[in-house]
Design an enzyme around this catalytic site. Sequence first.
Site, PDB file in Angstrom:
ATOM      1  N   LYS A 123       0.862  -1.190   0.000  1.00  0.00           N
ATOM      2  CA  LYS A 123       0.000   0.000   0.000  1.00  0.00           C
ATOM      3  C   LYS A 123       0.886   1.223   0.000  1.00  0.00           C
ATOM      4  O   LYS A 123       1.827   1.317   0.788  1.00  0.00           O
ATOM      5  CB  LYS A 123      -0.863   0.005   1.274  1.00  0.00           C
ATOM      6  CG  LYS A 123      -1.781   1.207   1.364  1.00  0.00           C
ATOM      7  CD  LYS A 123      -3.075   0.985   0.628  1.00  0.00           C
ATOM      8  CE  LYS A 123      -3.876   2.243   0.388  1.00  0.00           C
ATOM      9  NZ  LYS A 123      -3.451   2.991  -0.850  1.00  0.00           N
ATOM     10  N   LYS A 152       5.250   1.773  -3.130  1.00  0.00           N
ATOM     11  CA  LYS A 152       5.222   3.142  -3.664  1.00  0.00           C
ATOM     12  C   LYS A 152       5.451   3.073  -5.164  1.00  0.00           C
ATOM     13  O   LYS A 152       6.106   2.156  -5.652  1.00  0.00           O
ATOM     14  CB  LYS A 152       6.346   3.984  -3.045  1.00  0.00           C
ATOM     15  CG  LYS A 152       6.106   5.483  -3.164  1.00  0.00           C
ATOM     16  CD  LYS A 152       5.202   5.966  -2.030  1.00  0.00           C
ATOM     17  CE  LYS A 152       4.768   7.391  -2.197  1.00  0.00           C
ATOM     18  NZ  LYS A 152       4.066   7.876  -0.985  1.00  0.00           N
ATOM     19  N   ASP A 156      -0.066  10.872  -4.345  1.00  0.00           N
ATOM     20  CA  ASP A 156       1.109  11.480  -3.712  1.00  0.00           C
ATOM     21  C   ASP A 156       1.347  12.772  -4.505  1.00  0.00           C
ATOM     22  O   ASP A 156       0.406  13.279  -5.141  1.00  0.00           O
ATOM     23  CB  ASP A 156       2.322  10.536  -3.742  1.00  0.00           C
ATOM     24  CG  ASP A 156       3.446  10.980  -2.801  1.00  0.00           C
ATOM     25  OD1 ASP A 156       3.348  10.755  -1.590  1.00  0.00           O
ATOM     26  OD2 ASP A 156       4.433  11.599  -3.277  1.00  0.00           O
TER      27      ASP A 156
HETATM   28  P1  NDP Z   1       0.792  17.906  -4.019  1.00  0.00           P
HETATM   29  O1  NDP Z   1       1.222  17.553  -5.376  1.00  0.00           O
HETATM   30  O2  NDP Z   1      -0.646  18.110  -3.744  1.00  0.00           O
HETATM   31  O3  NDP Z   1       1.544  19.209  -3.503  1.00  0.00           O
HETATM   32  C1  NDP Z   1       2.931  19.244  -3.451  1.00  0.00           C
HETATM   33  C2  NDP Z   1       3.371  20.612  -2.961  1.00  0.00           C
HETATM   34  O4  NDP Z   1       4.768  20.595  -2.700  1.00  0.00           O
HETATM   35  C3  NDP Z   1       3.143  21.693  -4.012  1.00  0.00           C
HETATM   36  O5  NDP Z   1       2.914  22.915  -3.362  1.00  0.00           O
HETATM   37  C4  NDP Z   1       4.468  21.696  -4.757  1.00  0.00           C
HETATM   38  O6  NDP Z   1       4.762  22.913  -5.422  1.00  0.00           O
HETATM   39  C5  NDP Z   1       5.447  21.444  -3.625  1.00  0.00           C
HETATM   40  N1  NDP Z   1       6.641  20.739  -4.146  1.00  0.00           N
HETATM   41  C6  NDP Z   1       6.663  19.530  -4.748  1.00  0.00           C
HETATM   42  N2  NDP Z   1       7.902  19.215  -5.142  1.00  0.00           N
HETATM   43  C7  NDP Z   1       8.670  20.250  -4.777  1.00  0.00           C
HETATM   44  C8  NDP Z   1      10.044  20.508  -4.898  1.00  0.00           C
HETATM   45  N3  NDP Z   1      10.872  19.642  -5.493  1.00  0.00           N
HETATM   46  N4  NDP Z   1      10.506  21.664  -4.380  1.00  0.00           N
HETATM   47  C9  NDP Z   1       9.676  22.548  -3.787  1.00  0.00           C
HETATM   48  N5  NDP Z   1       8.350  22.341  -3.654  1.00  0.00           N
HETATM   49  C10 NDP Z   1       7.865  21.214  -4.136  1.00  0.00           C
HETATM   50  O7  NDP Z   1       1.379  16.757  -3.087  1.00  0.00           O
HETATM   51  P2  NDP Z   1       0.952  16.322  -1.599  1.00  0.00           P
HETATM   52  O8  NDP Z   1       0.491  17.508  -0.831  1.00  0.00           O
HETATM   53  O9  NDP Z   1       0.080  15.158  -1.714  1.00  0.00           O
HETATM   54  O10 NDP Z   1       2.347  15.810  -1.020  1.00  0.00           O
HETATM   55  C11 NDP Z   1       3.244  16.645  -0.308  1.00  0.00           C
HETATM   56  C12 NDP Z   1       4.173  15.797   0.519  1.00  0.00           C
HETATM   57  O11 NDP Z   1       3.412  15.018   1.460  1.00  0.00           O
HETATM   58  C13 NDP Z   1       5.003  14.773  -0.248  1.00  0.00           C
HETATM   59  O12 NDP Z   1       6.246  14.603   0.405  1.00  0.00           O
HETATM   60  C14 NDP Z   1       4.200  13.489  -0.105  1.00  0.00           C
HETATM   61  O13 NDP Z   1       5.014  12.352  -0.267  1.00  0.00           O
HETATM   62  C15 NDP Z   1       3.716  13.644   1.317  1.00  0.00           C
HETATM   63  N6  NDP Z   1       2.548  12.851   1.701  1.00  0.00           N
HETATM   64  C16 NDP Z   1       1.391  12.916   0.979  1.00  0.00           C
HETATM   65  C17 NDP Z   1       0.285  12.200   1.388  1.00  0.00           C
HETATM   66  C18 NDP Z   1      -1.024  12.296   0.699  1.00  0.00           C
HETATM   67  O14 NDP Z   1      -1.989  11.691   1.178  1.00  0.00           O
HETATM   68  N7  NDP Z   1      -1.151  13.039  -0.384  1.00  0.00           N
HETATM   69  C19 NDP Z   1       0.348  11.304   2.553  1.00  0.00           C
HETATM   70  C20 NDP Z   1       1.592  11.381   3.291  1.00  0.00           C
HETATM   71  C21 NDP Z   1       2.637  12.110   2.841  1.00  0.00           C
HETATM   72  P3  NDP Z   1       4.574  22.988  -7.023  1.00  0.00           P
HETATM   73  O15 NDP Z   1       3.113  22.976  -7.246  1.00  0.00           O
HETATM   74  O16 NDP Z   1       5.235  24.275  -7.375  1.00  0.00           O
HETATM   75  O17 NDP Z   1       5.265  21.802  -7.590  1.00  0.00           O
HETATM   76  O1  2IT Z   2       3.111   8.927   1.612  1.00  0.00           O
HETATM   77  C1  2IT Z   2       1.973   8.506   1.825  1.00  0.00           C
HETATM   78  O2  2IT Z   2       1.669   7.956   2.894  1.00  0.00           O
HETATM   79  C2  2IT Z   2       0.950   8.677   0.787  1.00  0.00           C
HETATM   80  N1  2IT Z   2       1.237   9.274  -0.249  1.00  0.00           N
HETATM   81  C3  2IT Z   2      -0.418   8.087   0.965  1.00  0.00           C
HETATM   82  C4  2IT Z   2      -0.437   6.651   0.534  1.00  0.00           C
HETATM   83  C5  2IT Z   2      -1.786   5.994   0.536  1.00  0.00           C
HETATM   84  O3  2IT Z   2      -1.799   4.814   0.169  1.00  0.00           O
HETATM   85  O4  2IT Z   2      -2.792   6.605   0.884  1.00  0.00           O
END
Ligand code: NDP
Ligand code: 2IT
Length: 448
Positions: A93, A129, A169
Amino acid sequence: MAIKNAYLADVYAQVEARNAGEKEFLQAVYEVLESFEPVVEKREDIVKAGIIERIVEPERFVQFRVAWVDDAGKVQVNRGFRVQYNSAIGPYKGGIRLHPSVNASVIKFLGFEQCFKNSLTTLPMGGGKGGADFDPKGKSDGEIMRFCQSFMTELSKYIGPDTDVPAGDIGVGAREIGYMFGQYKRLRNEFTGVLTGKGLTYGGSLARKEATGFGLCYFTKEMLAAKGDSFEGKNVVISGSGNVAIYAAQKATEFGAKVVAMSDSNGYIYDPNGVNLDVIKQIKEVERARIKEYVARVEGATYTEGCRGIWSVKCDIALPCATQNELNGDEAKTLIANGVKLVAEGANMPSTPEAVAAFQGAGVLFGPAKAANAGGVATSGLEMSQNSMRYSWSFEEVDAKLQGIMKSIYKAASEAAKEYGCEDNLVAGANIAGFLKIAEAMMAQGVM
Ligand code: NDP
Ligand code: 2IT
């Protein structure tokens, strides 16, 4: 810190030799092995069963070509990945990331960390992943759809509701999940919960969209409460303005804090009055535009080019919610000098090892990603349960379960830290607590 234990140093040397140059993956493995020293001393059975040698090696890793046709009629080729890291406690997952920086190292670090995170949720999920080096920025809806369909045509051979259940993600939200789900259903002639983060009309769970950000704040609330403190009246800085950042900002605000800065990869906004989330959501979720737009719509706000400058904004609480290694040792020192009291990671591995050491050395409360951002995947687990039952819970029911899970993760990580002689170190506590459940399951299932 360094790995002092000879056995763990040997395991790490082997990982380094096998995965030469994969810096994010090596960084993630190093941090985990470093925290296992007290486990190795206490648990001869785990060492004897070769659990640590096995847990660092993914069960399966697939890489594949993703070809698609852009709007100009040109053939484009991307590289797709899925790592199926560990299935000891449940089907693989974990999310799918679409970003030009995606490579084998990034996917393996994320998959490795996912195993421990998923174990901490208390739900039966192994770790995986996936992703591709596809850049969704500036692509039309049709291009996104054709890419997602091509990606799923290959990925569908490896996944399934009882095998491996991907989700979102970076770069993957409800739109992309919808296209991938549609393609899987068409290929298999099967309507199943093969993905989570689905739309609410076809099997998605209420509160999944909010879950990672909300969960991060529920976890942070536990960290604060343990010290007799709360969100009330705190200034908060949140990097990123994507799914995690937006809903972290919403819950922190609900809890009485003021979110004064947010960012995207181009720069950051500062709003001394507290960010207006309706404006952020309109810009980011509806228009898919740049955060810079905010200052044209909200009086008193400023925009600064360059995303890393956000760590120079004075705050009580910092929530990095963008990407890996977005907060380095020098930036951590700036935050500390400005009086930060708590840092909790919404993104995966956002703090470099130097930053983590600086926070811990200065007595800043530090909530590691594996524990603090587990609310997203936990709610994905709840989506899987609802799909299996062919039933949906209300928003309030899912949110209540999420709160319970975040509380139990905090408890498990802080108790493991105490039991293994590193009280208050939630990095070690989360790694150890997540690991022990997987280790027990692996020992019970024999050598494989
Ligand atoms: P989104 O794509 O919704 O948002 C990502 C954000 O981070 C955007 O504002 C983006 O800016 C910025 N960003 C991405 N890459 C870079 C970079 N290389 N340098 C600077 N800014 C960057 O993603 P999420 O909010 O879903 O994910 C954010 C983080 O949280 C990640 O690390 C992800 O692995 C983690 N995560 C996500 C989960 C989920 O349920 N979605 C669960 C647990 C963890 P821009 O638009 O300019 O690229
Ligand atoms: O990093 C993370 O935990 C996620 N992007 C969410 C993964 C998921 O299966 O909901």
